[in-house]
Scaffold this active site. Structure first.
Site, PDB file in Angstrom:
ATOM      1  N   SER A   1       0.808  -1.329  -0.081  1.00  0.00           N
ATOM      2  CA  SER A   1       0.333   0.119   0.088  1.00  0.00           C
ATOM      3  C   SER A   1       0.789   1.381   0.058  1.00  0.00           C
ATOM      4  CB  SER A   1      -0.890  -0.084   1.031  1.00  0.00           C
ATOM      5  OG  SER A   1      -0.051   0.163   2.399  1.00  0.00           O
TER       6      SER A   1
ATOM      7  N   GLY B   1       5.033   3.100  -0.182  1.00  0.00           N
ATOM      8  CA  GLY B   1       6.614   3.124  -0.443  1.00  0.00           C
ATOM      9  C   GLY B   1       7.415   1.824  -1.239  1.00  0.00           C
ATOM     10  N   ILE B   2       7.992   1.151  -0.970  1.00  0.00           N
ATOM     11  CA  ILE B   2       8.855   0.221  -1.895  1.00  0.00           C
ATOM     12  C   ILE B   2       7.846  -0.868  -2.177  1.00  0.00           C
ATOM     13  CG2 ILE B   2      10.402  -1.602  -1.674  1.00  0.00           C
ATOM     14  CD1 ILE B   2      12.133   0.002   0.368  1.00  0.00           C
ATOM     15  N   GLY B   3       6.955  -1.428  -1.602  1.00  0.00           N
ATOM     16  CA  GLY B   3       6.062  -2.282  -1.831  1.00  0.00           C
ATOM     17  C   GLY B   3       5.156  -1.974  -2.931  1.00  0.00           C
TER      18      GLY B   3
ATOM     19  N   SER C   1      17.446  -5.129   4.712  1.00  0.00           N
ATOM     20  CA  SER C   1      18.080  -3.834   4.803  1.00  0.00           C
ATOM     21  C   SER C   1      19.556  -3.911   4.853  1.00  0.00           C
ATOM     22  CB  SER C   1      17.534  -3.020   5.806  1.00  0.00           C
ATOM     23  OG  SER C   1      18.102  -2.198   6.225  1.00  0.00           O
TER      24      SER C   1
ATOM     25  N   TYR D   1      14.086  -3.011  14.960  1.00  0.00           N
ATOM     26  CA  TYR D   1      14.189  -3.116  13.736  1.00  0.00           C
ATOM     27  C   TYR D   1      15.439  -3.607  12.944  1.00  0.00           C
ATOM     28  CZ  TYR D   1      14.105  -1.075   8.790  1.00  0.00           C
ATOM     29  OH  TYR D   1      14.211  -0.464   7.300  1.00  0.00           O
TER      30      TYR D   1
END
Ligand SMILES: NC(=O)c1ccc[n+]([C@@H]2O[C@H](COP(=O)([O-])OP(=O)(O)OC[C@H]3O[C@@H](n4cnc5c(N)ncnc54)[C@H](OP(=O)(O)O)[C@@H]3O)[C@@H](O)[C@H]2O)c1
Length: 339
Positions: free
Chosen positions: A15, A17-19, A142, A155
């Site tokens: 939904s 950013g990157i995706g 990442s 994270y």
């Protein structure tokens, strides 16, 4: 691996950013898509964008922190398109704070989404892929999978966990000669809403550390990995340099990263925090691909496109750098001037 045009691709965190950028990248190549996230309005908007680009997509509202929901996502993909060729684990959240300032509940939530969400994705994808003895799983990890950074420890721990789980699973698949490919795509800092969605206890709005890359840099590597079996891909030359320094001397890198408060200063803006986050509920609205750093973001990474995608070139470059370092550091004969 099949050409993208013939692939059925599941993408979590589609939904924003990157995706979302990855979904549009696959749509331009006419893949069949199954898009997952919590924000239904944003997912529906992405489905419309995919259709405008000539692709076809199914939106499945999914919270990746729940195994049953991720399993249902895999079932929905199979029911609609008959198979899953590529599964992309990408959904993620973050909090910018010191460990001392985070609550245990926040730490657990981040690990539940950022690590368990990926593990659930791998488990859910494996079953249909094993049945067909084919498939690719791409984990958007990442650069902090290889080298930690301060102010978002859970994270970082999740991204390290993804690296370990992926590596162990890959060996199991190789051992049983199961042709399912596993790739870790490891972006440097990217201009997405991640930093606007992050919970902040820094007193200010967090930001990505420069140089910032565009989401398109990650799209290029994810699409590449969907057609070419690769183990790891670092997106961005900055990340590659950090990974190299980490191999040479983690202690030196510790010092460089905290010298003058470097990694503390560069993760902060001077603006007040926007006051919202997406830890427990999605960001309202219809979402976007980019964050607030588009003006300064690099549109592509020469290093990733020409070196990182081709492991033999990377090996040659490392060899050349090693030889240059040996030459520069070789002991020189003492000068006999004046004798
Ligand atoms: N931006 C960077 O600098 C950077 C660098 C390296 C790696 N990454 C990784 O790239 C991935 C995508 O991040 P981004 O930068 O694109 O951030 P983003 O714009 O905030 O997107 C995060 C996505 O994850 C979804 N999501 C969050 N929690 C979820 C949950 N519980 N269940 C399902 N979906 C959930 C969000 O959708 P909903 O809110 O609608 O659920 C959204 O689609 C993350 O794994 C991140 O760690 C980002």
């Amino acid at each position: 691996m099949k050409p993208i045009e013939e692939q059925v691709v599941v993408i979590t965190g589609a939904s924003s950013g990157i995706g979302r950028a990855v979904a549009l990248g696959f749509a331009r190549r006419r893949a069949s898509l199954v898009l997952a996230a919590r924000n239904e309005a944003a997912l529906d908007e992405v489905v419309r964008e995919v259709e405008r680009l000539g692709g076809r997509a199914l939106a499945v509202r999914t919270d990746v922190s729940e195994w049953q929901q991720v399993k249902r996502l895999a079932d929905a993909a199979e029911a609609r398109f008959g198979r899953i060729d590529t599964w992309i684990n990408n959904a993620g959240i973050n909090e910018h704070a010191t460990v001392a300032d985070m609550t245990i509940e926040e730490i657990e939530r981040i690990i539940q989404v950022d690590l368990m969400g990926y593990i659930y994705g791998m488990k859910a994808a494996l079953e249909p892929m094993r049945r067909r003895r084919q498939g690719a799983i791409i984990n958007v990890a990442s650069i902090v999978s290889l080298r930690a950074a301060p102010l978002h420890a859970p994270y970082v721990a999740s991204k390290h966990g993804i690296a370990g789980f992926t590596e162990a699973l890959r060996m199991e698949l190789v051992h049983e000669k199961m042709p399912i490919r596993l790739t870790m795509v490891m972006p440097s800092f990217i201009d997405t809403p991640l930093f606007l969605n992050s919970r902040s206890r820094l007193g200010v709005q967090p930001r990505p550390v420069p140089p910032v890359y565009s989401p398109e840099t990650v799209v290029e590597s994810v699409l590449f990995a969907a057609e070419h079996p690769r183990r790891d891909i670092i997106v961005g030359g900055q990340g590659a340099l950090v990974a190299l320094l980490q191999r040479i001397s983690p202690a030196l890198l510790d010092r460089l990263m905290v010298a003058g408060g470097l990694m503390f200063r560069t993760q902060k803006t001077d603006k007040p925090d926007n006051g919202y986050d997406n830890l427990y509920q999605p960001t309202p609205g219809t979402g976007s691909v980019t964050g607030a750093w588009t003006d300064e973001s690099l549109s592509y990474s020469w290093y990733t496109r020409h070196i990182e995608h081709y492991p033999h070139r990377k090996l040659l470059l490392l060899g050349a750098l090693g030889a240059a370092a040996c030459l520069a550091l070789r002991p020189r004969p003492a000068r006999l001037d004046g004798l």
